[in-house]
Motif scaffolding. Structure first.
Motif, PDB file in Angstrom:
ATOM      1  N   ASN A 167       0.816  -1.208   0.000  1.00 53.35           N
ATOM      2  CA  ASN A 167       0.000   0.000   0.000  1.00 53.35           C
ATOM      3  C   ASN A 167       0.853   1.262   0.000  1.00 53.35           C
ATOM      4  OD1 ASN A 167      -3.192  -0.224   0.380  1.00 53.35           O
ATOM      5  ND2 ASN A 167      -2.221  -2.050   1.250  1.00 53.35           N
ATOM      6  N   LEU A 168       1.972   1.205   0.685  1.00 50.56           N
ATOM      7  CA  LEU A 168       2.880   2.345   0.670  1.00 50.56           C
ATOM      8  C   LEU A 168       3.440   2.561  -0.725  1.00 50.56           C
ATOM      9  CD1 LEU A 168       4.244   4.523   2.371  1.00 50.56           C
ATOM     10  CD2 LEU A 168       6.021   2.869   2.968  1.00 50.56           C
ATOM     11  N   ALA A 169       3.764   1.487  -1.424  1.00 54.63           N
ATOM     12  CA  ALA A 169       4.284   1.593  -2.786  1.00 54.63           C
ATOM     13  C   ALA A 169       3.224   2.089  -3.761  1.00 54.63           C
ATOM     14  CB  ALA A 169       4.819   0.243  -3.251  1.00 54.63           C
ATOM     15  N   LEU A 170       1.968   1.747  -3.524  1.00 50.33           N
ATOM     16  CA  LEU A 170       0.894   2.192  -4.413  1.00 50.33           C
ATOM     17  C   LEU A 170       0.615   3.679  -4.289  1.00 50.33           C
ATOM     18  CD1 LEU A 170      -1.604  -0.795  -3.968  1.00 50.33           C
ATOM     19  CD2 LEU A 170      -0.351  -0.188  -6.048  1.00 50.33           C
ATOM     20  N   GLY A 171       1.058   4.270  -3.207  1.00 56.86           N
ATOM     21  CA  GLY A 171       0.858   5.711  -3.041  1.00 56.86           C
ATOM     22  C   GLY A 171      -0.467   6.033  -2.398  1.00 56.86           C
ATOM     23  N   SER A 172      -1.551   5.601  -2.971  1.00 56.01           N
ATOM     24  CA  SER A 172      -2.881   5.822  -2.404  1.00 56.01           C
ATOM     25  C   SER A 172      -3.238   4.605  -1.570  1.00 56.01           C
ATOM     26  CB  SER A 172      -3.911   6.036  -3.514  1.00 56.01           C
ATOM     27  OG  SER A 172      -3.912   4.952  -4.414  1.00 56.01           O
ATOM     28  N   GLN A 173      -3.087   4.722  -0.261  1.00 56.66           N
ATOM     29  CA  GLN A 173      -3.266   3.574   0.608  1.00 56.66           C
ATOM     30  C   GLN A 173      -4.735   3.335   0.926  1.00 56.66           C
ATOM     31  OE1 GLN A 173      -0.721   3.416   4.062  1.00 56.66           O
ATOM     32  NE2 GLN A 173       0.673   4.918   3.228  1.00 56.66           N
TER      33      GLN A 173
END
Length: 709
Positions: A167-173
């Motif tokens: 989720n951190l990598a996706l940016g929008s958690q």
């Protein structure tokens, strides 16, 4: 097995050395890539318990720990011979539902969730390298594939960190999902910076390397780093500061699991991940966490990582003939493996190479490597020659001495169906030099029961090995010296000890209360076990009970490759020590000398000075010493081992209908080759033993005292 140039000949001193080693580990994988580069399948045909697509995804994803670190901003792979485009193409194909190499949709408790962690790390560490070549559709496919993790059930263990980092990598958690996962992960905390791998309870009492380098502490440090890098730290400042504090607390104890020569004490499951033991030291450097003394100089942290890698370079047996890594520890060993170990699983070891994301100008690389904290005097006074430290959260006593580096353990265990779980969590001692053994079958030699208790209720037809001890507590045991003129005892000091109880079967009224006692420099090479055995003769089938108490698995082969042969123990103790390689036993003890090391046990039961229950039970064995030649390939470090043991045959007194009771005491002796202690001195250390006094009063806890002779 052949050496791997770039790794087995690597000095492991500089960043350039680690770059060279990582390339040496990665290049052999390229020959095993699928046409679209999304899968890596090694030539070994063994299987894991999950599907083959996920297994080959492992082969692609786990190398990303090193690849992404090499591609971090400020680094360059020019001239390294690494085909970066292959990994970018593989990421694109694996997340494309229209591709024949699509990794597949996620199910509940899916192995793909684990592999998402390294992909998330790649996107967080080197986003330009992995995303710049993707068009809008490819990016959409990647995000859609990763986001599936939010809608699936996951185990309540270290896996929860994988979803947080994705989720951190996706940016929008997905804030609700992440908040729930962090809350679950917080419930694993045991205090003093330690975390269990899941909620501590009757079903799971696990504080192994997953709690540190393999997953939990490692992931915490990545979270700290990337939250701060992305300017998100202010949103969760309290948690980040707590993670930093707990990392300092954890590190202040964790360094003790590493010997001065870099070897770590193997304990718990997934030991085929090998040098992932040291991944925490990489992660804490990445997270920019300032540790407390004696780790407050980053040169000490650097040394802990690099010495560990230097220890592994001495073990070429970890490589297949094509340069890829095999399942095992110091050599190929499927007995060690878990049901979730595919041939590609081992590349989680590359977590230790994440420190490569730090540029060469970083203080980690410019600092001078410093020795192990116990390798140099600590001001204002030098350390004791032998130091013991009780670490309560893992229920371990770390013993760091000039003769041997090991730990005593009580209180861990699991009911989960992990292979050899009794060996991985239930032994009484684990060594960085002798390793430990795992079973290959049901017979005593096949069980390879080093450093543990084993009991048989049917005259040796079936054996039960120690597991899941309960009622665990710590004790302080006094060391006494006698004042002959005054006729009194004086307490010199105390040592920490671990007390626990073990019942082999719930349905059988038989239990062993055990006290594990380390020794100080007074008896270098020794530790002691006192067992209070209680049983109900009426509840057990008629016949004697066999109980085996074992020491460390000594090497069973000589330097020339011959098997160690038996000799008279007295002759071994007084003959010329040079090149001594043999084993021997007498009525009370047995001892193995091999390849500059020694492992032995002595039955101290006859020497107990005690006021104990009498008339309840007796020993039928006249000569309890026994050397067990373990099945080959059961030990993690040595393919052939000899296990020194004392074997007791317990018999209730005739006519006994109430509970029977027997006290036993065992001295465990071990000196490692790496200690540098000559065989002549080892012989003297073996002969130097204390007297142990046990006084037990009805309804009261027994009093244990160790007496100087």
């Amino acid at each position: 097995m052949p050496a791997l140039p770039g790794f087995t000949d690597n000095p492991f001193q500089t960043r350039s050395d680690l770059v060279r080693a990582s390339i040496a580990l990665l290049q052999p994988l390229e020959q095993h890539m699928s046409p679209q580069k999304a899968f890596v399948k090694l030539s070994t045909e063994t299987a894991a318990g999950f599907d083959e697509v996920a297994a080959q995804l492992e082969g692609f994803a786990r190398p990303l720990w090193a690849i992404a670190s090499l591609l971090a901003p400020g680094s360059s792979t020019d001239g390294l011979g690494l085909d970066v485009d292959s990994w970018v193409c593989g990421l694109r194909a694996g997340t494309n539902p229209a591709s024949s190499e699509y990794w597949g949709d996620l199910g509940d408790f899916d192995q793909r969730m684990v592999e998402m962690e390294s992909i998330a790390y790649a996107l967080l560490t080197a986003p330009a390298a992995f995303l710049s070549g993707m068009d809008a559709l490819a990016r959409e496919n990647l995000e859609r594939w990763l986001r599936q993790i939010n809608g699936r059930k996951m185990p309540q263990n270290n896996w929860r960190w994988f979803r947080v980092l994705v989720n951190l990598a996706l940016g929008s958690q997905d804030e609700d999902v992440v908040a729930q996962d962090l809350s679950v992960l917080d419930s694993f905390d045991l205090g003093e910076g330690w975390s269990s791998d899941g909620i501590w309870g009757d079903e799971r009492k696990q504080v192994d390397y997953y709690s540190g380098s393999f997953a939990i502490q490692f992931a915490r440090m990545l979270y700290v780093r990337f939250m701060e890098d992305r300017g998100l730290a202010s949103d969760n400042r309290e948690r980040i500061e707590r993670f930093k504090l707990e990392a300092r607390q954890f590190a202040s104890a964790f360094w003790r699991y590493f010997d001065v020569n870099g070897s770590a004490i193997p304990f718990g499951r997934s030991l085929t991940y090998r040098f992932a033991f040291a991944a925490f030291w990489s992660a804490v450097a990445i997270a920019r966490v300032q540790l407390d003394a004696p780790l407050d100089n980053i040169g000490v942290v650097k040394g802990l990582l690099l010495r560990h890698l230097r220890w592994w370079r001495k073990h070429p047996g970890i490589f297949n003939t094509d340069g890829t890594m095999n399942i095992g520890y110091a050599y190929p060993n499927m007995f060690l493996s878990e049901n979730y170990n595919s041939p590609q699983s081992v590349y989680w070891c590359l977590k230790s190479f994440t420190v490569l994301c730090l540029p060469k100008s970083h203080p980690f690389w410019t600092a001078k490597e410093l020795p192990h904290p116990l390798a140099v005097p600590l001001l204002p006074a030098p350390p004791l020659p032998d130091e013991v430290k009780l670490l309560w959260p893992p229920r371990h006593i770390l013993c760091s001495g000039r003769s041997h580096h090991f730990l005593l353990s009580s209180g861990q265990g699991t009911t989960k169906a992990h292979r050899a779980r009794e060996a991985k969590y239930g032994k009484m001692a684990y060594s960085s030099f002798f390793g430990f053994s795992i079973p290959s079958g049901a017979l005593l030699g096949q069980m390879a029961p080093d450093s543990t208790l084993t009991v048989s209720f049917d005259d040796g037809e079936a054996w039960i090995v120690r597991a899941n001890p309960f009622n665990v507590r710590d004790r302080q045991i006094p060391i006494l010296t006698s004042h002959a003129t005054a006729g009194i005892d004086a307490v010199m000091r105390t040592v920490p000890a671990l007390a626990s109880t073990w019942r082999p079967k719930k349905a059988i009224e038989f239990e062993v209360q055990t006290l594990l006692i380390p020794a100080l420099e007074l008896w270098s090479g020794w530790h002691f076990r006192i067992h209070r055995v209680k049983w109900s003769p009426a509840a057990i089938a008629p016949g004697p009970i066999k109980l085996v108490d074992a020491g460390f698995a000594g090497f069973g082969a000589t330097r020339t490759g011959m098997l160690c042969t038996e000799s008279e123990l007295e002759r071994l103790l007084y003959q010329d020590a040079a090149g001594l390689e043999a084993w021997g036993k007498d009525e009370q003890s047995c001892l193995v000398f091999s390849d500059g090391s020694a492992s032995g046990v002595v039955d101290l039961q006859r020497d107990l000075m005690s006021a104990l229950c009498s008339g309840c039970g007796r020993l039928a064995t006249e000569s309890p010493a026994l050397v067990v030649r373990a099945d080959p390939n059961t030990n993690l470090v040595s393919q052939r081992t000899l296990i020194p043991t004392v074997q007791h045959t317990l018999v209730a007194e005739i006519g006994t209908k109430t509970a029977a009771e027997m006290w036993l005491a065992t001295g465990i002796f071990a000196v490692s080759k790496t200690s540098g202690i000559g065989m002549g001195e080892v012989q003297k250390l073996w002969l130097k033993r204390p007297k142990i006094q046990v006084t037990a009063k009805p309804g009261e806890e027994e009093e244990i005292r160790i007496m100087l002779p």
